[in-house]
Design a protein around this motif. Structure first.
Motif, PDB file in Angstrom:
ATOM      1  N   GLU A 115      17.600 -29.475   2.997  1.00  0.00           N
ATOM      2  CA  GLU A 115      17.696 -28.797   1.712  1.00  0.00           C
ATOM      3  C   GLU A 115      18.976 -29.228   1.032  1.00  0.00           C
ATOM      4  O   GLU A 115      20.016 -29.383   1.660  1.00  0.00           O
ATOM      5  N   THR A 137      20.661 -30.535  -3.210  1.00  0.00           N
ATOM      6  CA  THR A 137      20.411 -31.065  -4.553  1.00  0.00           C
ATOM      7  C   THR A 137      21.329 -32.238  -4.889  1.00  0.00           C
ATOM      8  O   THR A 137      21.334 -32.707  -6.022  1.00  0.00           O
ATOM      9  N   VAL A 192      13.690 -29.646  -2.294  1.00  0.00           N
ATOM     10  CA  VAL A 192      14.176 -28.864  -3.424  1.00  0.00           C
ATOM     11  C   VAL A 192      13.035 -27.954  -3.884  1.00  0.00           C
ATOM     12  O   VAL A 192      11.892 -28.087  -3.429  1.00  0.00           O
ATOM     13  N   HIS A 193      13.341 -27.036  -4.789  1.00  0.00           N
ATOM     14  CA  HIS A 193      12.334 -26.136  -5.331  1.00  0.00           C
ATOM     15  C   HIS A 193      11.983 -26.549  -6.749  1.00  0.00           C
ATOM     16  O   HIS A 193      12.820 -27.112  -7.480  1.00  0.00           O
ATOM     17  N   GLN A 238      14.300 -27.175  -9.952  1.00  0.00           N
ATOM     18  CA  GLN A 238      15.632 -27.672  -9.624  1.00  0.00           C
ATOM     19  C   GLN A 238      15.765 -29.146  -9.987  1.00  0.00           C
ATOM     20  O   GLN A 238      14.767 -29.859 -10.132  1.00  0.00           O
ATOM     21  N   SER A 239      17.013 -29.589 -10.088  1.00  0.00           N
ATOM     22  CA  SER A 239      17.297 -30.996 -10.357  1.00  0.00           C
ATOM     23  C   SER A 239      18.013 -31.603  -9.154  1.00  0.00           C
ATOM     24  O   SER A 239      18.712 -30.908  -8.411  1.00  0.00           O
ATOM     25  N   THR A 276      20.820 -37.573 -12.804  1.00  0.00           N
ATOM     26  CA  THR A 276      20.192 -36.290 -12.501  1.00  0.00           C
ATOM     27  C   THR A 276      18.717 -36.371 -12.837  1.00  0.00           C
ATOM     28  O   THR A 276      18.341 -36.807 -13.930  1.00  0.00           O
ATOM     29  N   PRO A 301      15.268 -34.014 -12.870  1.00  0.00           N
ATOM     30  CA  PRO A 301      14.646 -32.695 -12.693  1.00  0.00           C
ATOM     31  C   PRO A 301      13.241 -32.815 -12.105  1.00  0.00           C
ATOM     32  O   PRO A 301      12.526 -33.782 -12.358  1.00  0.00           O
TER      33      PRO A 301
END
Length: 451
Positions: A367, A369, A385-386, A389-390, A424, A426
Motif C-alpha cells: 500500500e 501512493t 491504491v484506492h 487516489q493518485s 502524478t 490519478p
C-alpha cells in the motif's frame, strides 16, 4: 555464407601478473569487497560471488499463460520457421535471415528479402527473447506473438499476408494435421495459430552454456586469469555492464550510443526526443557468431566496437547517460576481448535443452501512493491504491524515464521525466493497471486499484 573468426583468448599469455592481480582485486571492489576485506576475512570473495550471481542463468524459460509450450506446438513452430512458403513467392524463410549456423543472424550488414532491396536495419539475433520486454530494434512489438507477424507481412522481407498464408497452409494436409495437434482446442489453421507456434519456437531459442557459465557456477578453472580480469573491466572501468547486465547481458532498454545516421529509432516510435537514435541493447551471448554489430550492422568486429566507444561516439543531447568512453590500455583491451569470448560457444551454437518455467508469482503489492524510480526499476514494483487516489512517481535515478500506461480505458504518457522530477497519475476506477517506462520497458509497475 559468412565465416566466423573466433576470438583468440590465448593471444597474450604474457600479461603482467601485477595487471591481472589488480583487475581481480577490482572485481572484488565493484561490490564493496575491498573495504569489506579489511573488516572480515573472506568478505572480498563473498562480494565477487555476489557479482557473479548477477549473471547466473535462470532455471527455466518463461512462457505466457495464453501460449504455453507443447511438443506439438514447438515442432510446428520450428517447421514454419524453416518453410519458405511463409513468403509471398516461396523464396524466403525465417531461416533465410536467421540462420541457425550463424547464431540466428545472416552474417551481412544489411539483409534483403523477397523485394531484393536492402532492409531498413541489420538483422538481429534471436537468442533469449523469451525474457524480452519489447521486440525489434525500436521495440515496436510488445510480445513475440506480435513480433513474428511483422517480417511475414513486411513488403521488403516476406511480403505475405497472414490470412492468405493461413489459406495456403490450410490446403496442405500435413499442416492441417500439425495445427490440429498443436492447437486441439482451436484446431483451425489461422493467423493467430501461426503466430503462436512461431513465437513458441522463438522462445525456445535459449543460448547454450559456455565457459563463463561454468565459472559463474563455481568452477574457478573454467576461466583464465586474463578472462577474469576482463570480467572485472566489463563491470568496472569499461562500464559495459551499465547496459549489458544480467545473465543475458542486456538491460533490454533503449540507448543512443552515438552512432552516425538519421534513424531516430525508439524516439520516433514513442514520440520522445530524449529517446532519439536509441536502439535496444542486444544480448552479448554468442556474440562471436553474430557479427557484424549494431542496429545498422556498421561495425564488423569487436575491435571496431571498442574503437567506437573509445573515439567514435557522436555527442548529442539524446546520448545515453549510461554510456562511458572506453579508453583502455592494450593489456586491458586484450583482457576485455578475452572475457567477451567466453560468452560464446566454441562451435556453432545449438539452443540449450528447453526447460519451461512455471507461472511466475506476481510481486507482492504494497500500500502506498509514492513510487521511486532508481537503477532502472520501479520501487516497489507493485502497489495498492484506492479508487480516487493518485500515484506519485519520483525519478530518483540518473536517467530520463517515460512513464506510460497504454492498455485499458485509462491512458497516460509522462513525456520525458528527468532526474528529480515527479509525475502524478490519478486512478478513478478499480482494476489492475500495468505501467512501464518507454525507454526502459523492462521497468514494470503493477497497480491494483481497489474500491
Amino acid at each position: 555464407m559468412a565465416i566466423v573468426t573466433p576470438i583468440d583468448t590465448k593471444r597474450s599469455p604474457s600479461l603482467p601478473k601485477a595487471f591481472l592481480a589488480g583487475m581481480l582485486a577490482a572485481a572484488l571492489a565493484l561490490t564493496g569487497g575491498s573495504q569489506a576485506q579489511e573488516q572480515a576475512p573472506g568478505a572480498g570473495e563473498a562480494a565477487l560471488a555476489a557479482l557473479k550471481a548477477l549473471y547466473r542463468r535462470p532455471d527455466g524459460v518463461p512462457f505466457p499463460e495464453a501460449n504455453p509450450p507443447t511438443p506439438a506446438k514447438l515442432a510446428l513452430g520450428k517447421r514454419l520457421f524453416a518453410d519458405p512458403a511463409l513468403s509471398v513467392n516461396g523464396t524466403v524463410a525465417c531461416t533465410s535471415c536467421h540462420d541457425p549456423a550463424l547464431g540466428f543472424t545472416d552474417g551481412v550488414q544489411i539483409g534483403r528479402g523477397v523485394a531484393k532491396k536492402p532492409l531498413v536495419r541489420h538483422t538481429p539475433h534471436l537468442w533469449n527473447l523469451a525474457w524480452g520486454a519489447a521486440f525489434f530494434w525500436d521495440g515496436r512489438a510488445r510480445t513475440l506473438e506480435e513480433q513474428v507477424r511483422g517480417p511475414i507481412e513486411d513488403p521488403l522481407e516476406m511480403g505475405e499476408s497472414l490470412p492468405r498464408l493461413a489459406g495456403k497452409l490450410g490446403r496442405d494436409r500435413s499442416y492441417r494435421k500439425a495445427f490440429a495437434e498443436a492447437f486441439p482446442e482451436h484446431p483451425q489453421v489461422g493467423p493467430d495459430q501461426i503466430a503462436a507456434a512461431l513465437a513458441t519456437h522463438v522462445r525456445s531459442l535459449v543460448s547454450p552454456k559456455t565457459r563463463f557459465d561454468a565459472w559463474a557456477e563455481g568452477n574457478e578453472a573454467a576461466l583464465t586469469a586474463e578472462e577474469k580480469a576482463g570480467f572485472a573491466l566489463f563491470n568496472g572501468k569499461a562500464g559495459c555492464s551499465n547496459c549489458h547486465s544480467g545473465w543475458a547481458f542486456t538491460d533490454r532498454a533503449f540507448h543512443d550510443i552515438g552512432l552516425p545516421g538519421n534513424d531516430l529509432g525508439r524516439g520516433k516510435l514513442i514520440g520522445l526526443p530524449a529517446a532519439d537514435h536509441a536502439f535496444q541493447t542486444p544480448s552479448l551471448r554468442e556474440l562471436a557468431w553474430t557479427a557484424p554489430y549494431m542496429h545498422d550492422g556498421s561495425l564488423a568486429t569487436l575491435d571496431a566496437v571498442l574503437d567506437h566507444y573509445d573515439h567514435g561516439v557522436i555527442q548529442r543531447p539524446s546520448l545515453s547517460p549510461d554510456l562511458k568512453r572506453v579508453t583502455l590500455t592494450e593489456p586491458e583491451r586484450t583482457a576485455l576481448l578475452a572475457f567477451l569470448a567466453t560468452l560464446s560457444s566454441e562451435n556453432p551454437p545449438v539452443p540449450a535443452p528447453l526447460v519451461a518455467a512455471g507461472p511466475a508469482a506476481p510481486p507482492a503489492a504494497r500500500e502506498g501512493t509514492v513510487i521511486s524510480q532508481k537503477d532502472k526499476l520501479f520501487q516497489p514494483s507493485a502497489v495498492r491504491v484506492h479508487a480516487g487516489q493518485s500515484l506519485t512517481i519520483v525519478n530518483d535515478d540518473v536517467r530520463t524515464h517515460n512513464v506510460r500506461l497504454d492498455t485499458g480505458p485509462q491512458k497516460f504518457n509522462s513525456g520525458a521525466q528527468e532526474p528529480g522530477q515527479s509525475v502524478t497519475l490519478p486512478f478513478a476506477r478499480p482494476g489492475r493497471y500495468e505501467l512501464y517506462c518507454g525507454i526502459h520497458p523492462a521497468m514494470r509497475l503493477d497497480v491494483s486499484v481497489e474500491r
